[in-house]
Design an enzyme around this catalytic site. Structure first.
Site, PDB file in Angstrom:
ATOM      1  N   CYS A   1      17.191 180.945  60.267  1.00 17.66           N
ATOM      2  CA  CYS A   1      17.113 182.178  59.485  1.00 17.66           C
ATOM      3  C   CYS A   1      18.428 182.440  58.766  1.00 17.66           C
ATOM      4  CB  CYS A   1      16.764 183.362  60.386  1.00 17.66           C
ATOM      5  SG  CYS A   1      18.027 183.730  61.614  1.00 17.66           S
TER       6      CYS A   1
ATOM      7  N   CYS B   1      21.184 183.721  61.012  1.00 20.87           N
ATOM      8  CA  CYS B   1      21.724 182.601  61.807  1.00 20.87           C
ATOM      9  C   CYS B   1      22.674 181.768  60.949  1.00 20.87           C
ATOM     10  CB  CYS B   1      20.592 181.700  62.307  1.00 20.87           C
ATOM     11  SG  CYS B   1      19.434 182.544  63.401  1.00 20.87           S
TER      12      CYS B   1
ATOM     13  N   ASP C   1      16.380 176.141  18.705  1.00 24.91           N
ATOM     14  CA  ASP C   1      16.951 175.253  17.704  1.00 24.91           C
ATOM     15  C   ASP C   1      15.793 174.409  17.154  1.00 24.91           C
ATOM     16  OD1 ASP C   1      18.861 173.654  16.272  1.00 24.91           O
ATOM     17  OD2 ASP C   1      18.594 172.133  17.823  1.00 24.91           O
TER      18      ASP C   1
END
Length: 702
Positions: A16, A19, A398
């Site tokens: 996690c 963690c 472009d």
């Protein structure tokens, strides 16, 4: 002297985001470590200084994190396939003890000491590692998930709710396993990229063939690639013809023809023929290696939504602790409430208030989306750009090399004198142009090659370049000219044809003698096949305006603009003018993207909210300068990344909203006293798993 060496490591078991932050702090505290950074999305640790693998794993022992040097990733994967039993032994034993406790409850009717004894042992065995970590964090006043769970479980045990405490231990373990599994799924895009390129290759060096590790291959070595083999290194074809599947790099669905002088990339699949490829980059510098580095860096960056959630969590967690304390203290002190009951409710609030689902809601979505984009040949440099793409209202393009192929193509070939053989005239033109060095000559030679005409059979004498006008040369004693109409005196018929081509915004060159024009060739930079489709898709997605910015003349620009379907055209622009056009768009629409080739349009790309470069299959400039790179030069990927970005923003909002609403509902259950510990952890676990799975769905966006 302090060791300044920087090393990277792959991590397994990182479950996690909290963690991840804690592991980073632990590594940073190691003696000899000057700096540590954990990239949760890529499951990667970068350490500046000196630390052994054993020390790093000890720093991550609270989350069973395994560490391996980055270059040994594949070996590490085979070594770390720990069995399910070994990984979850304590929790499985605890689950069996809880089952026995409930059987005892049913058979003995709740009397005796066996049932509570089994539950207490289950709590101690199943929560042993959790308690150790929780107490360590509590001493540091770090109110982590482990701290909150430890307080809740011990509190439940002290007031005699052994069954509640034991069930919370098991539910928490299940929650951790599912979260870890879901996080690993979100990272699969990176691990699949890492596995794409082979680890060894067959090369020829000093006339000897040998199979060696890619790290030992040197620039200039020649790779020998058989049909069906993956290409291990970037290089240029020096022998053979084949088709190569480049999906891993560019996201292209169809294989690409490769011949001598063509570039090939590490991680691509040689399909049909035998190739010999001269290596042009080291293993750490290949296009694939750069893609992996960019994607990992992008997944490690915090998006604006994530930064907001992180700040919110810092306020939210102390608030929950304060709220839980008030729930325990206020009702018994001021309203005559039962201490045991309100202590239990306070413990439940601690559990349900854990910010896990809230904190993970954004990163898991960003990691999944960026990984999915990379798999489809779109590199996004960070969550900030992924979010910005979803807000775009205007996109500027472009022309040359973006909406068009960037190379002139022969569109018309007209022989003025009907008595002349068309193939013979084209052969003479090709023979003369084979001595020239300009894009128009290349286009003519490509046309003649396609028709199977061999220009080498004709000898050119007295070749001369006529600066700014064309070229001349003698064939069989006759002097021929090719180039601008200024070299010739045009008849009324040829002048009409010339004018017609010019009105169609085509470049026209003439071929003939000093006396007459024999043929006319019209050329134009052709529109990419996907340009119109991409513009229409963007407009259907609600992009308010699409603008073409070009330095080309107005007539040509308007013709191309009509073909691709852009909203407006701005022609005859210098680079500074393009900057002003981007600024004008930003004043009108606020969120503006610029799509260019990553080189000529660098200022405009930098100024736009999102700079999107055509990747030219991964040129270094495009990879380094743009916020987003379309690896396969495929504009059809542009609507895909806009859709993916919007889906990501929606998913993040859904996750945050769902997480907060679920917690509010659970907290409201405190009022009638319906919130139990096991219900609290189910709510927290459910929210975490649901937001994680919702984020992972972004991996499946096509």
């Amino acid at each position: 002297m302090v060791n300044q060496e920087t090393n990277s490591y792959r991590l397994t078991g990182l479950s996690c985001t909290s963690c991840s932050a804690k592991f980073e702090k632990n590594v940073q505290a190691l003696k000899g470590v000057r700096e540590a950074k954990v990239n949760y999305g890529a499951a990667k640790l970068t350490v500046t200084g000196q630390a052994s693998i054993a020390e790093l794993e000890q720093a991550g022992a609270f989350d069973h994190i395994k560490v391996a040097p980055e270059e040994e990733m594949s070996a590490n994967e085979s070594q770390d396939s720990v069995s399910f039993w070994r990984e979850n032994r304590n929790q499985l034993i605890a689950a069996v003890l809880i089952a026995l406790a409930f059987i005892s409850q049913l058979t003995l009717g709740g009397t005796g000491f066996l049932t509570p004894l089994l539950l207490i042992v289950a709590i101690l065995i199943g929560g042993y590692e959790l308690f150790i970590e929780g107490f360590k964090d509590l001493i540091k006043l770090d109110f982590s998930m482990a701290t909150l769970m430890t307080i809740a479980i011990i509190g439940a045990t002290l007031i005699g709710d052994f069954a509640e405490g034991a069930i919370v231990v098991i539910l928490f373990a299940i929650s951790e396993m599912l979260e870890s599994y879901a996080s690993d799924r979100a990272r699969q895009s990176i691990s699949s990229l890492i596995k794409v390129a082979p680890k060894v290759a067959t090369i020829r060096r000093h006339e000897l063939e040998q199979t060696i590790a890619v790290q030992d291959i040197q620039i200039g070595d020649v790779m020998l690639i058989k049909p069906g083999q993956k290409i291990a290194m970037d290089g240029v074809v020096i022998k053979g013809n084949s088709t190569v599947n480049q999906a891993a790099i560019t996201g292209e669905a169809l294989p690409v023809d490769k011949k001598i002088s063509d570039d090939v990339f590490a991680g691509t699949l040689n399909e049909a023929g035998y190739l010999e490829v001269q290596v042009t980059k080291r293993a750490t510098d290949t296009t694939l290696a750069k893609i992996i580095q960019l994607v990992e860096a992008a997944q490690g960056e915090r998006a604006p939504a994530q930064a907001f959630v992180d700040k919110f969590a810092k306020i939210y967690t102390p608030f929950i602790i304060l709220l839980a304390t008030l729930i325990v203290v206020v009702p018994p002190l001021f309203f005559g409430g039962d201490w045991q009951r309100w202590l239990y409710q306070g413990l439940s609030v601690l559990v349900v208030g854990c910010p896990c689902s809230l904190v993970i809601s954004t990163p898991v979505s960003i990691v999944s989306a960026i990984g999915n984009a990379a798999r489809h040949g779109v590199l996004v440099k960070g969550g900030i750009y992924l979010e910005e793409i979803g807000k775009l209202q205007a996109i500027a393009f472009d022309k040359t090399g973006t909406l068009t192929e960037g190379q002139p193509t022969v569109t018309d070939f007209v022989v003025v004198d009907n008595q002349l053989d068309e193939a013979d005239v084209l052969q003479k033109i090709s023979a003369l142009e084979s001595y020239a060095q300009h894009p128009l000559a290349s286009a003519i030679l490509a046309k003649s090659h396609k028709r199977g005409i061999d220009a080498t059979k004709i000898t050119i004498e007295n070749f001369k370049s006529l600066t700014g006008r064309g070229v001349q040369g003698d064939m069989s004693g006759v002097t021929y000219f090719i180039g601008s109409s200024k070299l010739f005196s045009l008849s009324s018929e040829t002048a009409d044809t010339y004018q017609k081509f010019h009105q169609e915004s085509k470049t026209v060159i003439c071929f003939g003698t000093s006396e007459q024009v024999l043929a006319m060739i019209a050329m134009r930079d052709t529109v990419r096949p996907t340009s119109r489709q991409a513009i229409e898709a963007l407009q259907s997605l609600g992009i308010k305006t699409t603008v073409m910015l070009t330095g080309d003349n107005q007539a040509t620009a308007e013709q191309i603009g009509r073909e691709v379907g852009v909203s407006s055209v701005k022609a005859e622009l210098m680079p500074a003018d393009k900057l002003q056009e981007i600024q004008t768009l930003q004043r009108r629409f606020e969120h503006v993207a610029m799509v260019g080739d990553g080189v000529n349009d660098a200022p405009a790309l930098a100024l736009a909210n999102v700079g999107i470069a055509m990747g030219v299959a991964g040129t270094d400039t495009a990879l380094e300068t743009a916020d987003v790179t379309l690896m396969g030069d495929d504009l059809a990927k542009l609507p895909f990344i806009v859709r993916l970005s919007r889906r990501t923003l929606r998913t993040i909002k859904q996750n945050i909203t769902f997480s907060l609403i679920l917690k509010v509902i659970a907290l409201l259950l405190v009022i009638p006293g319906w919130l139990t510990l096991w219900l609290a952890i189910l709510a927290d676990m459910g929210a975490t798993i649901i937001v994680t799975l919702n984020g992972i769905r972004l991996l499946r966006v096509k």
